[in-house]
Design a protein around this motif. Sequence first.
Motif, mmCIF file in Angstrom:
data_model
loop_
_atom_site.group_PDB
_atom_site.id
_atom_site.type_symbol
_atom_site.label_atom_id
_atom_site.label_comp_id
_atom_site.label_asym_id
_atom_site.label_seq_id
_atom_site.Cartn_x
_atom_site.Cartn_y
_atom_site.Cartn_z
ATOM 1 N N ILE A 149 0.846 -1.210 0.000
ATOM 2 C CA ILE A 149 0.000 0.000 0.000
ATOM 3 C C ILE A 149 0.876 1.253 0.000
ATOM 4 O O ILE A 149 0.590 2.216 -0.705
ATOM 5 C CB ILE A 149 -0.980 -0.020 1.201
ATOM 6 N N LEU A 206 1.988 1.723 -3.433
ATOM 7 C CA LEU A 206 0.895 2.230 -4.274
ATOM 8 C C LEU A 206 0.669 3.720 -4.024
ATOM 9 O O LEU A 206 0.467 4.499 -4.971
ATOM 10 C CB LEU A 206 -0.383 1.418 -3.974
ATOM 11 N N VAL A 207 0.727 4.111 -2.756
ATOM 12 C CA VAL A 207 0.557 5.528 -2.410
ATOM 13 C C VAL A 207 1.647 6.367 -3.095
ATOM 14 O O VAL A 207 1.357 7.405 -3.703
ATOM 15 C CB VAL A 207 0.602 5.720 -0.865
ATOM 16 N N LEU A 220 0.912 6.527 -6.901
ATOM 17 C CA LEU A 220 -0.211 7.415 -7.237
ATOM 18 C C LEU A 220 0.178 8.872 -7.010
ATOM 19 O O LEU A 220 -0.184 9.754 -7.789
ATOM 20 C CB LEU A 220 -1.435 7.057 -6.386
ATOM 21 N N ASN A 221 0.920 9.108 -5.932
ATOM 22 C CA ASN A 221 1.347 10.473 -5.633
ATOM 23 C C ASN A 221 2.253 11.011 -6.745
ATOM 24 O O ASN A 221 2.069 12.139 -7.219
ATOM 25 C CB ASN A 221 2.079 10.487 -4.285
ATOM 26 N N ALA A 235 2.354 9.928 -9.800
ATOM 27 C CA ALA A 235 1.533 10.066 -11.020
ATOM 28 C C ALA A 235 0.768 11.385 -10.985
ATOM 29 O O ALA A 235 0.651 12.081 -12.003
ATOM 30 C CB ALA A 235 0.570 8.888 -11.122
ATOM 31 N N CYS A 236 0.282 11.738 -9.797
ATOM 32 C CA CYS A 236 -0.434 13.008 -9.627
ATOM 33 C C CYS A 236 0.505 14.188 -9.930
ATOM 34 O O CYS A 236 0.143 15.120 -10.651
ATOM 35 C CB CYS A 236 -0.959 13.068 -8.199
ATOM 36 N N ILE A 248 1.112 14.843 -13.546
ATOM 37 C CA ILE A 248 0.048 15.564 -14.255
ATOM 38 C C ILE A 248 0.084 17.046 -13.892
ATOM 39 O O ILE A 248 -0.097 17.914 -14.742
ATOM 40 C CB ILE A 248 -1.325 14.948 -13.902
ATOM 41 N N ILE A 249 0.333 17.311 -12.618
ATOM 42 C CA ILE A 249 0.309 18.707 -12.153
ATOM 43 C C ILE A 249 1.463 19.523 -12.758
ATOM 44 O O ILE A 249 1.285 20.659 -13.186
ATOM 45 C CB ILE A 249 0.379 18.734 -10.599
ATOM 46 N N LEU A 290 5.157 5.291 4.789
ATOM 47 C CA LEU A 290 4.225 6.327 4.330
ATOM 48 C C LEU A 290 4.873 7.705 4.336
ATOM 49 O O LEU A 290 4.575 8.536 3.475
ATOM 50 C CB LEU A 290 2.986 6.344 5.224
ATOM 51 N N LEU A 312 4.665 9.823 0.913
ATOM 52 C CA LEU A 312 3.928 11.087 0.816
ATOM 53 C C LEU A 312 4.844 12.297 0.654
ATOM 54 O O LEU A 312 4.371 13.428 0.606
ATOM 55 C CB LEU A 312 3.077 11.272 2.081
ATOM 56 N N LEU A 354 1.042 14.384 4.593
ATOM 57 C CA LEU A 354 0.001 14.456 3.560
ATOM 58 C C LEU A 354 -0.350 15.921 3.280
ATOM 59 O O LEU A 354 -0.477 16.339 2.123
ATOM 60 C CB LEU A 354 -1.236 13.672 4.017
#
Lengths: 544, 211
Positions: free
Chosen positions: A73, A76-77, A80-81, A83-84, A87-88, A239, A243, A528
């Motif tokens: 997990i 994955l976090v 995804l972070n 990947a975000c 895009i930004i 984490l 993050l 976060l």
Amino acid sequence: MSKRKPTSTPVRTPTRQSTTERSVGTRAFNRKAQAARQRATRKQTRRRPRRPTSRRSFPVRELLRRIPRAAWICALVACLNAACWSIITPPFQVPDEPSHFGYTQLLAEDLRLPTSARGTYSPEESAVVHDLHQSEVEGDPNTHTISSAKEQQILQEDLDSHLSRHGEGALGGVAADPPLYPLLEIVPYGLASAGSLLDQLELMRLQSALMAGITALFVFLFVRETLPTVRWAWTVGGLAVALMPLLGFMSGSVNPDSMLFAVSAAIFYAIARAFRRGLTRRMAIAIGALTAVGLLTKLNFIGLAPGVILALIVLTVRATPTYGRRVACLSLGLALAIAASPVCLYFLVNLLSGHPGLGIVSTTLHLGKAQGSIFSKISYVWQFYLPRLPGMTSDFPGLATTRQLWFDRSVGMYGWLDTSFPVWVETVTLIPAGVIGLLFVRGVVGARSALRRHSLELIVYAVMGFGLLVLIGLSCYFNAASEGVNFAEPRYLLPLLPLLAVAFALAARGAGRRWGPTVGAALIVLLLAHDIFSQLQVIGRFYG
Amino acid sequence: MQSVRITLAVALTLLVVVIVGVLSQSPPVVAGTNSVPIQADVEIKKGDTSSCQQAGTIPQGTSAIRVGVEARAVGPRVAIKVLSGSRVLAAGAREAGWTKAITVTVPVPRLSHTIRGARICINIGSTVEPFRVYGVLAQPTATAPSNLQGVRLRFEYLRPGPRSWWSLISSTAYHMGLGRAAGGTWIVFLVLALVSAVAILAARVTLEELR
């Protein structure tokens, strides 16, 4: 059946019985029986390991199954972070991204390596960089990215006009980077080759985002190895890294740093594992291979190399009583040979082609022109990170490097180092940073007996960290005349993320057994929040 | 376990409240300048240089002053004093260490009223490397000036704009959809989905593991 009978007897019976047999039978019978015994023994030895072999034929699957769900997990976090972030962040608004993209394009289209001269990119990349106003946006926080339909139309026309993808290959300093990362990036580049350059760039960025996942995974496993009894602390460490906005920002771009972080995290984990389970041959090969991959990813990995070598030596000495000196030294030799193979190959290729041994690296680092005494270098590197000591000449007048170069910039510095938080945020951040620091000290004091037991291992990590810091400091020293203090970027310290994760985990643990998980949860939300506000800052700067 | 749950709930709620609060604020806009155009950029090799210059009219509500000073990699300390006659009305500083950008923004206490005929005294501290300043030359000379006194700097006065970030969301979303692989405003929803997924996964694993 008759043939089987004698075969079964010797296998089951001890040597004594076989001696009795020999005394009764004839020579021919004995010979036959002996041959049968040997056959049976061979069969047995072949059969016995078969079961473990069939198990070992899927060691990777077995290893993957042993990884806790929380680690996946965390990975994955991180993925995804990143990947975000991919895009930004607008295309080519990350340090050196145009050059790294150009590197991959050159390898994919022309099958050749770049040169260190400064030139232009391929006509296609040059047109896109121009249409996106890359150079105007870079370094000017008051200039946003393209904002009108007309600008978008011009860009789209250039993207659709199928301009040439063949460039000069003169990519400046980036040419000194080893080719492994751009070689891997050829995969997404090729997969999206039917689309536009921006499609290729986004897919390449997403591959880098996968590296963030690998980084977080290995960081989690490293924390598990180093703090094995505090299960919840593994998640805090994993984490905390997943993050981290700087990891997301760098791994959401086309930059070999993303792979360097992953390889560094993997080698920290491998060393930690070897310290607990011994230096087996397989582990030695893994450490050697990871070092080779690291050296082929980015030259900054050289900073970690002394620590890795020290780790191998210490582990060999510790392995000698268990495996014997010969086997232990063989493992050491194997690891070193694998690790050094890319460097030797590079050296050999350069010598055979009549270039300096270290090739383009020699030019980039100005090794030949290194000026100043050893004391001036030590003084410079010291002041690069820490306050000046009495007797040192000031190399950074008017600058508190620890706070202003490293702390403030770690709070947030995105884009081409031109996007940061308002000044008051950097000041306010001192409060949580101070609290975390105090908790960390408390955690260290609480774990002092365990730390003492692992003092050799800690020395290895210290040497790895020290090596990296010295490498960055010296790079800055050698290039100060031409580039200023250009290497004072916190991203260069991210190969040490596993140590930072342990520090976060220890800080949470420092709150005590009762409050540790609560502080850990607060720490995760704090990170976060840092991540989300960093993303908002970037959105406001480029699109607001 | 209960305390972790409560901490997580409180901290995440607080995070949402702060995000709402931040987005309710207005981004700064240029409310005025000292009317000095950018005609020259001058490289100054050494810091510790000061200059007092005419600042024109500084609008009410100004909370930051943007100066045309560019650092190569590490910016020096930039201190500013806003004066009316000999009276200091506001003062602020940007500490050293800011990164390469063609301007530096110095926060000052919010000005309660418009100041006409103001002067700004600027001091640029010790520096590790040369820096550039933008404006016009104070006197046309054959050689480039070596300190701030030879250049009339451009100042821009910033104050919070009339519109909050909330009201700028649609235009920001539109801009985000430009200049990328798969263009369109929908990209914002993808970003929101990713951020939400990250937050939910992080919260879930925290609840499961931290006990």
